[in-house]
Design a protein around this motif. Structure first.
Motif: not given
Lengths: 310, 280
Positions: B179-190
């Motif tokens: 359920g992570a947003s695109d921004f969240r994925t970018f910040r916390s994963v990428v």
């Protein structure tokens, strides 16, 4: 050890992010690209369109190709272009020297890291600093000539920067001195990542140093050397302003001995106050670079296959 | 190293070492003259430029530093830092846009971006100067910073896009399923996975912006706005009678770069070999 080139990760990765199509995107890519995209369009897009417009105008009036005929018949512009052309002859020297340095470093175990840092050091030094220091070093009574005289080579103590017949060659030697480090590192990085088997096999078959590297290593390094050659060709045609400006106080002297196309553009615009001619010359330079860009792009495609064309 | 070498091999190894030593000393000569020259007096330098400074004195340094060096340093720091940071943020976002979504025309846009890497700055000089004059932005830092950002972006986006594309898609998908947003994925994963390329990019850009001369020369014309590179170019003629002062100034100007290079060598080399076509 040099880490492997990031562009290659993409080739080995089994699945790529971009390969997923039809993703239900919540924000979409364009918002992410927008700020950078606008900046690039402003700096490059606007400039290139404006450049084309300016080169067909004089004080706001349309003059057709008049600026082009003025620039192309200007003897100074021809001299400048000829100097850029002469500078292109440093490219094969650079490529061979870099290859030699890279192979020597590759074969050396003892102190390789130290030598590598030392060979690379000139490349990171700012050109203004290089220009000033070499300017002092190469004075008629400077450090180099005093060393040459002390060793008895009186005839070799030339007026390196003051003699119009000599200045451009001195300049190219300095450019070689600086740029060789980049090529060495580039080629060495590729060399280290090559599969060792072929080199070992050739060694076992009794290939000596020269045969081994000319027949086995060199063919495998062809893409990276080509890349370097194109890159340096672009440097010689359109990135040598700094050297000339610093070493000749912005004049391209002695006489016009070191005027290059970039300096011609700079002087037309800011010293002779004719921006239209400068814009025209800049457009011609851009077209010349375009030829190299196409070559560069082809090599990019060949070496990075799979990264940009899936 | 118990391997035995034949005499011929030994000659080969020794001669190779000798060539390397020769190359290394040629690379080091100007640096040597610069540093030793900065510690000598004018007479010492003229009489024996190659000798070691036996009685080092720091008059050259105090003379150079008392000139406008602190101002130039501040200007260079300000321009470089801001331009590099903004470029980093913009490029990371854009690279994510290129890497995460496949859209029509993406490869063409990337191709154009790559070819922009080799457009010489002098080509953009006149249009940008006219634009700056219209806006009244000549001799302002914001103009130079904007131009620097524009020029650094193509390479930066290219480098980061390549890296982001190599991140396994399973990682980002897992985050999205949670359920992570695109921004969240970018910040916390990428971003946490992208330390090395981000450092590489920062160092390559830092060196480029710090060393840039042509644009700084044209866009920052007032004396108190000059960057270090523009400053030291004129420095030479002002101190033509005091070589130690010139050499001291050059040493000071090189120092930040030298430190960055020593600490970031590995990243810098990675950045260059990643297909950089940055000239000066």
């Amino acid at each position: 050890m040099i880490k492997s080139v990031p562009t290659e990760f993409g080739i080995t990765a089994p699945r790529k992010l971009g390969a997923v199509t039809g993703r239900s995107s919540r924000s979409g890519p364009f918002l992410w690209i927008l700020p950078a995209g606008m900046c690039v369009i402003l700096i490059f897009g606007y400039s290139i369109i404006d450049l084309v417009q300016q080169s067909f105008k004089y004080r706001g009036d349309w003059v057709g190709f008049e600026n082009f005929s003025l620039v192309l018949t200007d003897p100074l512009f021809r001299i400048a272009i000829f100097h850029n052309f002469l500078l292109l002859f440093t490219v094969p020297i650079l490529a061979s020297l870099s290859f030699l340095c890279a192979v020597l470093l590759f074969e050396t175990r003892k102190g390789m890291k130290f030598y590598r840092s030392a060979v690379f050091l000139p490349y990171i030094l700012p050109i203004p600093v290089i220009g000033v220091v070499f300017g002092q070093l190469l004075q008629l009574n400077g450090a180099l000539n005093s060393a040459l005289r002390a060793m008895g080579f009186e005839n070799l103590a030339l007026d390196w920067l003051g003699d119009p017949g000599q200045a451009l060659w001195t300049m190219s030697a300095i450019i070689i001195w600086k740029e060789v480090g980049f090529g060495t590192i580039l080629i060495l990085a590729r060399l280290i990542s090559l599969p060792l088997e072929t080199i070992e096999a050739a060694r076992i078959d009794g290939a000596g140093f020269f045969r081994l590297h000319l027949k086995v290593t060199l063919p495998q390094l062809k893409p990276v050397i080509l890349f370097y050659i194109i890159n340096e060709a672009i440097v010689m045609v359109s990135w040598v302003f700094n050297y000339v400006y610093v070493m000749t106080n912005g004049q391209g002297g002695p006489g016009n001995a070191t005027v290059v196309s970039e300096l011609y553009i700079y002087r037309s615009a800011f010293q002779n106050k004719s921006p239209e001619l400068a814009a025209t010359a800049a457009l011609l330079l851009l077209l010349a670079t375009l030829i190299f860009i196409i070559g560069f792009f082809k090599i990019q495609r060949n070496t990075n296959r799979g990264v940009f064309n899936e | 190293m118990s391997k035995k070498y034949t005499p011929i091999q030994k000659v080969g190894i020794t001669s190779r070492q000798l060539i390397l030593i020769l190359i290394t000393s040629m690379a080091a000569v100007p640096g040597y003259l610069m540093v030793t020259g900065s510690l000598k007096t004018q007479e010492e330098f003229l009489n024996s430029p190659w000798s070691l400074p036996l009685h080092p004195n720091f008059k050259g340094y105090s003379a150079a530093w008392n000139d406008q060096f602190p101002t130039w340093f501040r200007n260079s720091f300000f321009v470089t830092l801001l331009a590099v940071l903004i470029t980093l943020v913009m490029a990371a976002c854009a690279a994510w846009g290129f890497a995460h979504w496949k859209w029509k025309g993406r490869d063409t846009v990337l191709g154009i971006l790559i070819s922009l890497m080799v457009v010489p700055p002098v080509v953009l000089l006149i249009p940008l100067f006219t634009l700056g004059a219209k806006l009244g932005w000549i001799s302002t830092f914001r103009m130079l910073i904007l131009v620097y950002i524009g020029l650094m972006l193509p390479f930066s986006i290219y480098l980061l896009t390549n890296f982001f594309r190599a991140i396994p898609v399973s990682l980002t998908e897992a985050a999205e399923i949670d359920g992570a947003s695109d921004f969240r994925t970018f910040r916390s994963v990428v971003l946490p996975l992208s330390g090395p390329p981000l450092i590489t990019l920062t160092i390559v850009n830092l060196l480029w912006a710090w060393n840039e001369l042509l644009l700084a020369l044209v866009f920052l014309q007032s004396d108190d706005k000059k960057t270090l590179m523009v400053g030291i170019t004129g420095f030479q003629s002002r101190y033509s009678l005091s070589i130690p002062t010139i050499m001291a100034g050059m040493t000071i100007a090189t120092l930040p770069l030298f430190i960055t290079y020593i600490f970031g060598q590995r990243y810098f080399i990675t950045g260059l070999t990643a297909g950089s076509v940055k000239g000066e």
